[in-house]
Write an enzyme that holds these catalytic residues in place. Structure first.
Site, PDB file in Angstrom:
ATOM      1  N   GLU A 199      28.623  -3.615 -35.133  1.00 19.39           N
ATOM      2  CA  GLU A 199      27.659  -4.632 -35.541  1.00 19.39           C
ATOM      3  C   GLU A 199      28.087  -6.065 -35.212  1.00 19.39           C
ATOM      4  OE1 GLU A 199      24.600  -4.269 -36.709  1.00 19.39           O
ATOM      5  OE2 GLU A 199      24.771  -2.089 -36.539  1.00 19.39           O
TER       6      GLU A 199
ATOM      7  N   SER B  60      17.512  26.160 -92.079  1.00 16.85           N
ATOM      8  CA  SER B  60      18.648  26.694 -92.835  1.00 16.85           C
ATOM      9  C   SER B  60      19.990  26.102 -92.456  1.00 16.85           C
ATOM     10  CB  SER B  60      18.710  28.211 -92.663  1.00 16.85           C
ATOM     11  OG  SER B  60      17.532  28.780 -93.163  1.00 16.85           O
TER      12      SER B  60
END
Lengths: 143, 781
Positions: free
Chosen positions: B197, B476
């Site tokens: 680049e 329960s």
């Protein structure tokens, strides 16, 4: 005022209550090996070295690692209680000593030592009556 | 600011001032003077504006280093419960490579009964641990020896493997960025970027004149406005993403690039570029930065990519959509190989490397993973615990390292058990596919550390976390609180006390009558307290709870582990209060731990980005219930599993032999299916229900308990062996007379009692000797 000096006397009694020939806070219980497991033994040595060097957080961290390996080892819980006591976290010191006792089974000497640690923690908090009651418990167990 | 940049800035300012002075002299006495001055002023203002804009954009990106979150570090020591396969799995999570001579950090060699490896250096909370070469031997399910390298092969007592990274807390709204510091970026990526680049990156001032000339030539000759962008220019362009490509735009970009170079050094610019550059699109989500792109394309962190994979990412910079490796694999492959060729041409890689990597396939995962963490539910918990102590902005930007309690292996087992059982349950019970939802919480019994947390049947989905946020009636599961409150009054209640399980109607002014029913629609007359819990009878439990007082029961529940005030209704004693699975885990943790409440925690330690210890979350305990009644309760909960509503667990593991304790929970109309229980080393809570709260057709035993059983079997639990605390005695009870008996009495069982609370009379069936003894004892008592 009276509470103040009573408190210091109790601290003294609590410390001497261990054994006259050992350094303050140490009892015969603490010279016994904490574990047969070499990993746990190594971590306990490391924790003790950290504690001597004033690295109390590191000492606690090493003991927590050891407790992950042997979570039901009463002597290990006691070690952590001692670190908290040195740290001035009296409430946690007491709770951890109680937890140590919950795994101590028939080891009366260890339980007595833990009650003396609880007495120290309570005395340091200014709970004179509570400290006395813990000491009574310790004496009862030592008999 | 570095002296280097200072000098450059000063030089630029001096040059600018000199230019202004010389123009000033040249224009002396001219009427143009004022106009020129105005022009210089305007230009300065414009430059200042550009400077402000670009620096603002840069600063906004640069300093956001997310907190990095780690799982627990695997502790390796002789005797550790780790199989060779478990260990290999951990190394896979850490992306260790197999190597015949594993001397490089992060490599290993697998043998028949041993693994040789070299760990990576790691900065733990309590200090650095250097890289070490180790040989770990296994014997079945355990580690049998750990040794160092070399001739002596010294035994190693204990060693930590570096912890797997499990995610981060990221800036922005969607929690999916993977920011990297420059030192975490593989050097090969940087070399490739610069080679392809911007070859003059370390020399230019933000603008490359030759590249510029080339671009200008192409523009003027009508070949389009394009090319010539340095890395700095690309970064600037990326800050203000617009498709516009005019000369003005280009000129502004150049100025801004120059300004950026004045303010920041090359490494800062490169780091920001690596985290910022646009690399793809996932529906509405833009993929910015190489870190995130690595997860998006390869489902792995950047640090673990191979050279050809890094080359592919660099190849895509030029046009992420044109070179999309999923949609246009040929184009992507050709460009990737071009990148590799550039690296070879500049002798960054050898010819052999070039050929080897050129022949590799793209290696892209077909479907992009959702988010960057595989553990969104657990991360949510970590985030909430962190938010109590840290500012949100610190968590998202200071790069803190967070060491957590997650056990990735337990987590994987929990996810598998849940997914498998839900699919099976839907099939067996002919429920619509994917209609059931579920949650699982697994903690360590004595430390309250959260080892696994599953927030729903799709564990990768980071939305509604049922483990933390689905508050459902517990049914329960509340009963242990009722029975604990009773057993804390030994003069009134023991495990042998008879409870009344006949029809009960509660009439209260202002409300409807309440008439609790048993699950089997029967009444059971007089039942011993222990059996009422073991078979989960509602009517006798309701009567017991009301006799004790609803407030007392709710208080017990809160003390065991609920950090908020619950409303107390008569029906609270049968579990109409809604709790989250996480809260239930805290309650059962306290019971499992003998009455010591240990606040559940997901975080152990936090350090700063550079490893300085910041905070520890120590293990804390608080005794909230006496040991003796908790012991009695635990024994009864073990009986639930060995002879009560939990016997079905035996299908999955030898639960009774392991002393597993637990409780089923089912709510009205079978809407919620619960199971909570514990072994010697794990507490786990499972919930199954539907998000629309419609019936599931499952009871606690037929639903949640099966998930729990499958998971626990995989976890290979330690037995639950509660030691009888001081003040507890074990007494034979003759069931016919409910008096003291002995082994000779038919159906006699041994029950624990708090000293002084056991029956004093001895049944006729007990041996004569015992009888005399009993008679004798009574004489002296």
């Amino acid at each position: 005022m009276i509470d103040g000096w009573k408190h210091w006397i109790l601290v003294g009694v609590a410390v001497l209550g261990g054994c006259a020939t050992l350094p303050p806070g140490e009892t015969p219980v603490d010279s016994a090996p904490v574990s047969e497991n070499t990993a746990v033994a190594a971590l306990v040595s490391q924790a003790r070295a950290d504690l001597d060097a004033g690295r109390r957080s590191n000492a606690a961290a090493a003991l927590e690692r050891a407790l992950r390996i042997e979570p039901r080892n009463a002597a290990l819980w006691r070690e952590l209680a001692k670190v908290r006591l040195a740290d001035g976290r009296y409430d946690q010191a007491e709770q951890l000593a109680a937890k140590s006792n919950s795994f101590a089974g028939s080891d009366r000497a260890l339980r007595a030592a833990n009650f003396r640690l609880i007495a120290d923690a309570r005395a340091a908090r200014g709970d004179t009556a509570g400290a006395q009651s813990a000491l009574d418990h310790a004496r009862e167990l030592a008999r | 600011m570095s002296t280097y940049r200072f000098r450059r800035l000063n030089a630029a300012v001096a040059r600018f001032a000199a230019l202004a002075r010389s123009s000033w002299r040249a224009l002396r006495g001219q009427p143009l003077r004022i106009a020129a001055l105005l022009g210089v002023l305007l230009l300065s203002a414009y430059l200042l504006y550009l400077d402000f804009t670009v620096r603002d954009a840069f600063e906004g990106k640069k300093f956001a280093l997310p907190a990095r979150v780690y799982a627990r570090a695997l502790e390796v020591y002789p005797g550790a419960k780790i199989s060779l396969n478990d260990f290999t799995g951990e190394l896979a999570r850490l992306a260790y490579r197999e190597s015949p001579e594993p001397r490089e950090p992060g490599t290993f060699r697998r043998e028949l009964q041993a693994i040789e490896l070299t760990t990576r250096e790691f900065q733990f909370w309590d200090g650095p641990q250097p890289s070490r070469t180790l040989r770990v031997r296994f014997d079945g399910k355990r580690v049998s020896a750990v040794n160092g390298p070399g001739e002596g092969k010294a035994a190693v007592d204990i060693v930590r493997i570096e912890p797997p990274l499990i995610g981060g807390i990221y800036p922005g709204h969607n929690e999916d960025r993977a920011l990297l510091r420059l030192d975490q970026v593989p050097p090969a990526l940087i070399e490739a970027l610069i080679a392809v680049e911007d070859r003059k990156f370390y020399e230019h001032w933000g603008v490359d004149p030759r590249g510029l000339a080339r671009a200008a030539y192409k523009t003027v000759t009508g070949q389009g406005v394009q090319g010539g962008s340095t890395i700095t220019q690309q970064l600037v362009k990326n800050f203000f993403l617009t498709p516009e490509r005019t000369l003005t735009r280009k000129f502004n970009e150049m100025l801004m690039s120059f300004l950026l170079e004045l303010h920041y050094d090359k490494n800062e610019i490169l780091e920001t570029y690596i985290n910022e550059i646009y690399l793809g699109q996932d529906a509405n989500r833009a993929i910015h930065g190489f870190g995130l792109a690595s997860h998006f394309y390869f489902d792995r962190p950047l640090e673990q990519l191979e050279l050809h994979q890094l080359a592919l990412l660099v190849a895509m910079v030029k046009g992420p959509s044109y070179y999309d490796p999923r949609r246009h694999p040929e184009r992507a492959l050709a460009r990737r190989n071009l990148v590799l060729q550039e690296l070879a041409r500049h002798e960054r890689i050898s010819q052999e490397q070039f050929i080897a990597h050129k022949n590799q396939p793209l290696g892209v995962v077909p479907r992009a993973p959702v988010g960057t963490s595989a553990y969104p539910a657990f991360l949510q918990l970590v985030y909430r615990q962190l938010r109590r102590d840290y500012q949100e902005s610190d968590l998202r930007s200071e790069g803190l390292k967070v060491f957590t309690t997650l056990d990735p292996q337990a987590q994987a087992l929990a996810e598998t058990a849940l997914a498998r059982r839900l699919a099976e349950l839907e099939r067996i019970h002919r429920l619509p596919a994917k209609s059931l939802e579920a949650a699982l919480v697994v903690t360590s019994t004595q430390h309250g550390e959260v080892q696994a947390l599953v927030g729903g049947r799709d564990p990768r989905f980071s939305g509604f976390n049922r483990a933390l946020d689905a508050e459902r009636p517990v049914g329960s599961l509340v009963k242990p609180a009722v029975y604990l409150a009773a057993l804390e009054q030994p003069e009134q209640y023991t495990l042998a006390t008879l409870l009344d399980d006949s029809k009960l109607v509660l009439r209260q002014r202002g409300t409807d009558d309440w008439e609790p029913k048993n699950y089997d629609k029967q009444f059971h007359g007089e039942v011993p307290l222990r059996l009422a819990l073991v078979h989960s009878y509602n009517v006798s439990t309701a009567r017991l709870g009301l006799a004790l007082g609803v407030d007392l029961v709710v208080d017990r529940l809160e003390r065991l582990g609920v950090d908020r005030r619950l409303t107390a209704h008569a029906s609270s004693v049968l579990g109409t209060n809604a709790l989250s699975p996480y809260e239930v885990a805290q309650i059962y943790q306290t019971i499992a731990d003998g009455g010591f409440r240990t606040p559940l925690r997901a975080i152990r330690e936090i350090t700063t980005a550079d490893g300085r210890p910041l905070q520890r979350y120590p293990l804390r305990v608080e005794q909230v219930a006496s040991a003796a009644p908790v012991y009695l309760l635990t024994r009864a909960l073990q009986d639930v599993v060995s002879e009560g509503t939990g016997v079905g667990l035996a299908q999955y593991l030898p639960a009774a032999e392991l002393g597993i304790a637990g409780k089923t929970g089912t709510t009205d109309g079978l809407r919620d299916s619960w199971f909570a229980g514990f072994s010697g080393d794990h507490v786990a809570v499972a919930w199954i229900g539907r998000d629309d709260n419609q019936p599931t057709g499952l009871t606690g035993a037929s639903g949640a308990m099966t998930v729990w059983g499958m998971l626990m079997a995989q976890l290979d639990p330690e037995p639950m062996l509660p030691a009888a605390p001081e003040g507890v005695e074990v007494v034979w009870i003759d069931p016919a007379t409910r008096l003291r008996g002995d082994a000779k009495c038919e159906g006699a069982i041994e029950l624990p009692f708090i000293k002084g609370s056991a029956p004093r009379e001895t049944a006729a069936c007990a041996g004569a000797v015992t009888k005399t003894k009993g008679w004798f004892r009574r004489l002296f008592e």
